[in-house]
Design a protein around this motif. Structure first.
Motif, PDB file in Angstrom:
ATOM      1  N   ARG A 205       0.824  -1.208   0.000  1.00 19.97           N
ATOM      2  CA  ARG A 205       0.000   0.000   0.000  1.00 19.97           C
ATOM      3  C   ARG A 205       0.862   1.264   0.000  1.00 19.97           C
ATOM      4  NH1 ARG A 205      -5.279  -0.365   2.061  1.00 19.97           N
ATOM      5  NH2 ARG A 205      -4.649  -1.794   3.702  1.00 19.97           N
ATOM      6  N   SER A 228       1.594  -6.961  -2.215  1.00 15.85           N
ATOM      7  CA  SER A 228       0.787  -7.354  -1.056  1.00 15.85           C
ATOM      8  C   SER A 228      -0.681  -7.393  -1.484  1.00 15.85           C
ATOM      9  CB  SER A 228       0.957  -6.344   0.078  1.00 15.85           C
ATOM     10  OG  SER A 228       0.260  -5.142  -0.267  1.00 15.85           O
ATOM     11  N   GLN A 242       0.342 -11.668  -6.219  1.00 17.09           N
ATOM     12  CA  GLN A 242       0.176 -11.500  -4.760  1.00 17.09           C
ATOM     13  C   GLN A 242       0.999 -12.525  -3.995  1.00 17.09           C
ATOM     14  OE1 GLN A 242      -3.859 -10.948  -3.250  1.00 17.09           O
ATOM     15  NE2 GLN A 242      -3.339 -12.238  -1.501  1.00 17.09           N
ATOM     16  N   VAL A 243       1.713 -12.041  -2.994  1.00 18.89           N
ATOM     17  CA  VAL A 243       2.506 -12.912  -2.123  1.00 18.89           C
ATOM     18  C   VAL A 243       1.767 -13.027  -0.798  1.00 18.89           C
ATOM     19  CG1 VAL A 243       4.683 -13.103  -0.852  1.00 18.89           C
ATOM     20  CG2 VAL A 243       4.691 -12.250  -3.208  1.00 18.89           C
ATOM     21  N   GLY A 244       1.629 -14.256  -0.299  1.00 22.58           N
ATOM     22  CA  GLY A 244       1.011 -14.394   1.006  1.00 22.58           C
ATOM     23  C   GLY A 244       0.084 -15.587   1.094  1.00 22.58           C
ATOM     24  N   GLY A 247      -2.077 -15.871  -1.685  1.00 20.36           N
ATOM     25  CA  GLY A 247      -1.367 -15.634  -2.943  1.00 20.36           C
ATOM     26  C   GLY A 247      -0.286 -16.684  -3.104  1.00 20.36           C
ATOM     27  N   GLY A 259       7.127  -0.701   1.330  1.00 18.81           N
ATOM     28  CA  GLY A 259       5.801  -0.177   1.663  1.00 18.81           C
ATOM     29  C   GLY A 259       4.817  -1.265   2.047  1.00 18.81           C
ATOM     30  N   ILE A 260       5.343  -2.284   2.721  1.00 17.42           N
ATOM     31  CA  ILE A 260       4.521  -3.421   3.178  1.00 17.42           C
ATOM     32  C   ILE A 260       4.678  -3.507   4.694  1.00 17.42           C
ATOM     33  CG2 ILE A 260       4.344  -5.954   3.158  1.00 17.42           C
ATOM     34  CD1 ILE A 260       5.166  -5.880   0.211  1.00 17.42           C
ATOM     35  N   ALA A 263       2.018  -7.881   7.672  1.00 16.72           N
ATOM     36  CA  ALA A 263       0.914  -8.624   8.296  1.00 16.72           C
ATOM     37  C   ALA A 263       1.208 -10.124   8.216  1.00 16.72           C
ATOM     38  CB  ALA A 263      -0.398  -8.306   7.562  1.00 16.72           C
ATOM     39  N   GLN A 265      -0.486 -12.553   7.312  1.00 17.22           N
ATOM     40  CA  GLN A 265      -0.890 -13.225   6.066  1.00 17.22           C
ATOM     41  C   GLN A 265       0.106 -12.949   4.941  1.00 17.22           C
ATOM     42  OE1 GLN A 265      -2.897 -11.096   7.756  1.00 17.22           O
ATOM     43  NE2 GLN A 265      -4.680 -12.259   8.449  1.00 17.22           N
ATOM     44  N   HIS A 266       0.772 -11.811   4.970  1.00 14.92           N
ATOM     45  CA  HIS A 266       1.818 -11.556   3.964  1.00 14.92           C
ATOM     46  C   HIS A 266       3.062 -12.366   4.307  1.00 14.92           C
ATOM     47  CE1 HIS A 266       3.758  -9.443   0.680  1.00 14.92           C
ATOM     48  NE2 HIS A 266       4.827  -9.394   1.440  1.00 14.92           N
ATOM     49  N   VAL A 281       8.354   3.672   5.912  1.00  8.97           N
ATOM     50  CA  VAL A 281       8.479   4.969   6.599  1.00  8.97           C
ATOM     51  C   VAL A 281       8.248   4.855   8.101  1.00  8.97           C
ATOM     52  CG1 VAL A 281       7.913   6.540   4.688  1.00  8.97           C
ATOM     53  CG2 VAL A 281       6.052   5.451   5.967  1.00  8.97           C
ATOM     54  N   GLY A 297      12.464   4.724   5.632  1.00  5.98           N
ATOM     55  CA  GLY A 297      12.482   5.793   4.640  1.00  5.98           C
ATOM     56  C   GLY A 297      11.371   5.614   3.635  1.00  5.98           C
ATOM     57  N   ASP A 298      11.227   6.637   2.783  1.00  8.75           N
ATOM     58  CA  ASP A 298      10.183   6.638   1.770  1.00  8.75           C
ATOM     59  C   ASP A 298      10.660   5.814   0.572  1.00  8.75           C
ATOM     60  OD1 ASP A 298       8.416   7.245  -0.300  1.00  8.75           O
ATOM     61  OD2 ASP A 298       8.124   9.307   0.374  1.00  8.75           O
ATOM     62  N   LYS A 300       9.813   5.848  -2.308  1.00  5.84           N
ATOM     63  CA  LYS A 300       9.916   6.615  -3.569  1.00  5.84           C
ATOM     64  C   LYS A 300      11.282   7.287  -3.706  1.00  5.84           C
ATOM     65  CE  LYS A 300       4.950   7.435  -3.586  1.00  5.84           C
ATOM     66  NZ  LYS A 300       4.721   6.986  -2.190  1.00  5.84           N
TER      67      LYS A 300
HETATM   68  P1  FAD Z   1      -0.568  -1.877   4.968  1.00  5.50           P
HETATM   69  O1  FAD Z   1      -0.739  -2.844   6.072  1.00  5.50           O
HETATM   70  O2  FAD Z   1      -1.522  -0.726   4.879  1.00  5.50           O
HETATM   71  O3  FAD Z   1       0.918  -1.323   5.084  1.00  5.50           O
HETATM   72  C1  FAD Z   1       1.444  -0.336   4.249  1.00  5.50           C
HETATM   73  C2  FAD Z   1       2.819  -0.020   4.799  1.00  5.50           C
HETATM   74  O4  FAD Z   1       3.447   0.918   3.939  1.00  5.50           O
HETATM   75  C3  FAD Z   1       2.782   0.638   6.182  1.00  5.50           C
HETATM   76  O5  FAD Z   1       3.627  -0.098   7.059  1.00  5.50           O
HETATM   77  C4  FAD Z   1       3.309   2.057   5.959  1.00  5.50           C
HETATM   78  O6  FAD Z   1       4.089   2.520   7.037  1.00  5.50           O
HETATM   79  C5  FAD Z   1       4.151   1.854   4.729  1.00  5.50           C
HETATM   80  N1  FAD Z   1       4.310   3.043   3.886  1.00  5.50           N
HETATM   81  C6  FAD Z   1       3.389   3.964   3.555  1.00  5.50           C
HETATM   82  N2  FAD Z   1       3.904   4.867   2.696  1.00  5.50           N
HETATM   83  C7  FAD Z   1       5.181   4.498   2.474  1.00  5.50           C
HETATM   84  C8  FAD Z   1       6.238   5.010   1.672  1.00  5.50           C
HETATM   85  N3  FAD Z   1       6.052   6.088   0.885  1.00  5.50           N
HETATM   86  N4  FAD Z   1       7.446   4.385   1.689  1.00  5.50           N
HETATM   87  C9  FAD Z   1       7.638   3.286   2.471  1.00  5.50           C
HETATM   88  N5  FAD Z   1       6.661   2.760   3.252  1.00  5.50           N
HETATM   89  C10 FAD Z   1       5.465   3.339   3.246  1.00  5.50           C
HETATM   90  N6  FAD Z   1      -2.021  -9.897   2.615  1.00  5.50           N
HETATM   91  C11 FAD Z   1      -1.052 -10.207   1.747  1.00  5.50           C
HETATM   92  O7  FAD Z   1      -0.128  -9.412   1.491  1.00  5.50           O
HETATM   93  N7  FAD Z   1      -1.068 -11.418   1.115  1.00  5.50           N
HETATM   94  C12 FAD Z   1      -2.018 -12.353   1.327  1.00  5.50           C
HETATM   95  O8  FAD Z   1      -2.001 -13.422   0.693  1.00  5.50           O
HETATM   96  C13 FAD Z   1      -3.067 -12.033   2.265  1.00  5.50           C
HETATM   97  N8  FAD Z   1      -4.045 -12.935   2.543  1.00  5.50           N
HETATM   98  C14 FAD Z   1      -4.973 -12.604   3.479  1.00  5.50           C
HETATM   99  C15 FAD Z   1      -5.925 -13.574   3.852  1.00  5.50           C
HETATM  100  C16 FAD Z   1      -6.868 -13.267   4.813  1.00  5.50           C
HETATM  101  C17 FAD Z   1      -7.874 -14.321   5.187  1.00  5.50           C
HETATM  102  C18 FAD Z   1      -6.877 -11.984   5.422  1.00  5.50           C
HETATM  103  C19 FAD Z   1      -7.890 -11.673   6.478  1.00  5.50           C
HETATM  104  C20 FAD Z   1      -5.950 -11.047   5.061  1.00  5.50           C
HETATM  105  C21 FAD Z   1      -4.994 -11.331   4.080  1.00  5.50           C
HETATM  106  N9  FAD Z   1      -4.040 -10.395   3.716  1.00  5.50           N
HETATM  107  C22 FAD Z   1      -3.036 -10.762   2.862  1.00  5.50           C
HETATM  108  C23 FAD Z   1      -4.129  -8.973   4.129  1.00  5.50           C
HETATM  109  C24 FAD Z   1      -3.207  -8.611   5.275  1.00  5.50           C
HETATM  110  O9  FAD Z   1      -3.858  -8.855   6.500  1.00  5.50           O
HETATM  111  C25 FAD Z   1      -2.835  -7.123   5.175  1.00  5.50           C
HETATM  112  O10 FAD Z   1      -4.009  -6.366   5.173  1.00  5.50           O
HETATM  113  C26 FAD Z   1      -2.013  -6.771   3.945  1.00  5.50           C
HETATM  114  O11 FAD Z   1      -0.901  -7.628   3.845  1.00  5.50           O
HETATM  115  C27 FAD Z   1      -1.528  -5.334   4.073  1.00  5.50           C
HETATM  116  O12 FAD Z   1      -0.831  -4.966   2.915  1.00  5.50           O
HETATM  117  P2  FAD Z   1       0.255  -3.805   3.014  1.00  5.50           P
HETATM  118  O13 FAD Z   1       1.326  -4.207   3.956  1.00  5.50           O
HETATM  119  O14 FAD Z   1       0.638  -3.448   1.628  1.00  5.50           O
HETATM  120  O15 FAD Z   1      -0.598  -2.581   3.568  1.00  5.50           O
END
Ligand code: FAD
Length: 313
Positions: A205, A228, A242-244, A247, A259-260, A263, A265-266, A281, A297-298, A300
């Motif tokens: 995200r 993610s 998708q990794v996790g 996925g 930027g992950i 979690a 599940q990931h 960040v 860090g960012d 980007k």
């Molecule tokens: P977020 O949790 O929102 O994290 C985003 C991160 O980016 C934050 O830590 C933030 O600090 C950071 N960030 C923001 N801006 C910047 C920037 N400019 N530079 C650097 N960092 C930045 N998830 C998976 O990934 N894979 C799966 O297979 C999966 N299966 C799931 C199955 C079930 C049944 C459920 C309930 C959930 C599943 N999930 C899965 C979802 C999981 O729970 C998380 O919601 C998901 O992994 C979050 O993705 P994310 O880390 O990209 O987003």
């Protein structure tokens, strides 16, 4: 020395060389090449220790789902009488292996991350429950059939001069049960297959939907791109990346999470990676607890800086 049958479904790729490297721990590798030019393959297979190359092709391989290939592998097992049969852990590899094991009355272990010679046949290691447990087991029944995940081992060369032989086999009418109606080639990205890549760069995200820094770093590293679920659910990247837990499971030499958050599940899909680098960040992001190297860090700015540094080398 006993022979180990290594099944090569199509072209020789890095996971094939990994299988040969593992097979040499157990005996002399005999490669069975399905549906590709075995004579062409003999060079690279010999460089990784194949003492013999069997080739098997039939129009039914591309017309039907995997059962005609099972006929070929079964014929190879009957001819070679191997001490074990190794496959890559692809979807087709696992299905052919499972069908073969049923036909042979053998035990089957899938998704191995290591294989070693043991007192009672191959000692097979699996990483289970999202990488929280490591299991070692033996197959006690029949010729062991094992599928091995990509990147389980670094390929090690060992020169051999394999003889090439066309396998004698027949595709049974009963194996022509499920015809392939359409088969579209995968979209060519020029990047390695996610589950086979030695390096994976994944975005979450935190990319805010712009995967270009992730893709550019992946390209200078020769890496695959992952995502993610948050990125996939937002429509920023296709689900096949998708990794996790819901996925793909990857186990590369290097996994870069940008930027992950990390979690559970990931993590389930990447925590067996040999080295993990996280860019985030938020210094409190859970991914840092798992990372071998964390960069606060960012993404980007961090990813383009790393891309430039790699280009300079
Ligand atoms: P977020 O949790 O929102 O994290 C985003 C991160 O980016 C934050 O830590 C933030 O600090 C950071 N960030 C923001 N801006 C910047 C920037 N400019 N530079 C650097 N960092 C930045 N998830 C998976 O990934 N894979 C799966 O297979 C999966 N299966 C799931 C199955 C079930 C049944 C459920 C309930 C959930 C599943 N999930 C899965 C979802 C999981 O729970 C998380 O919601 C998901 O992994 C979050 O993705 P994310 O880390 O990209 O987003």
């Amino acid at each position: 020395m006993s022979q180990i049958l290594v099944v090569v479904d199509g072209a020789v790729a890095k996971p094939t060389l990994e299988l040969l490297t593992l097979a040499r721990r157990l005996g002399d590798p005999v490669a069975l090449v399905l549906g590709a030019d075995g004579a062409d393959a003999a060079g690279p297979l010999g460089e990784y220790g194949a003492v013999k190359v069997l080739t098997a092709d039939d129009p039914a391989f591309s017309e039907y789902l995997v059962t005609p290939k099972v006929d070929a592998v079964q014929a190879a097992v009957e001819s070679v009488q191997p001490a074990a049969v190794l496959f890559g852990s692809s979807l087709d590899g696992k299905e052919i292996a499972a069908r073969l094991a049923v036909r042979l009355g053998s035990g089957l272990i899938t998704d191995a991350v290591d294989v070693a010679a043991g007192d009672d046949g191959p000692l097979v290691t699996q990483s289970v429950f999202a990488g929280n447990w490591t299991v070692q087991s033996n197959i006690t029944h029949g010729i062991p059939v094992i599928t091995v995940k990509a990147n389980a081992v670094a390929p090690e060369a060992a020169q051999a001069t394999p003889e090439v032989e066309a396998l004698s086999f027949e595709v049974a009418e009963s194996s022509k049960g499920a015809r392939i109606v359409t088969s579209e080639p995968k979209r060519a990205s020029g990047r390695p297959e996610l589950t086979e890549a030695a390096i994976v760069v994944s975005g979450g995200r935190g990319t805010s939907g712009d995967f270009s820094p992730v893709e550019e770093l992946a390209d200078v590293l020769g890496a695959a791109v992952g995502a993610s679920r948050a990125a996939v659910d937002s429509g920023w990247y296709p689900h096949s990346y998708q990794v996790g837990q819901t996925g793909k499971t990857v186990s590369p030499q290097l996994y870069i999470a940008a930027g992950i958050s990390g979690a559970i599940q990931h993590r389930a899909g990447m925590q067996t990676s040999k080295a993990i680098v996280a860019v985030n960040v938020d210094p409190e992001a859970p991914i840092f607890a798992l990372a071998d190297l964390g960069i606060v860090g960012d993404l980007k700015t961090v990813l383009p800086a790393v891309t430039e540094a790699v280009k300079q080398q």
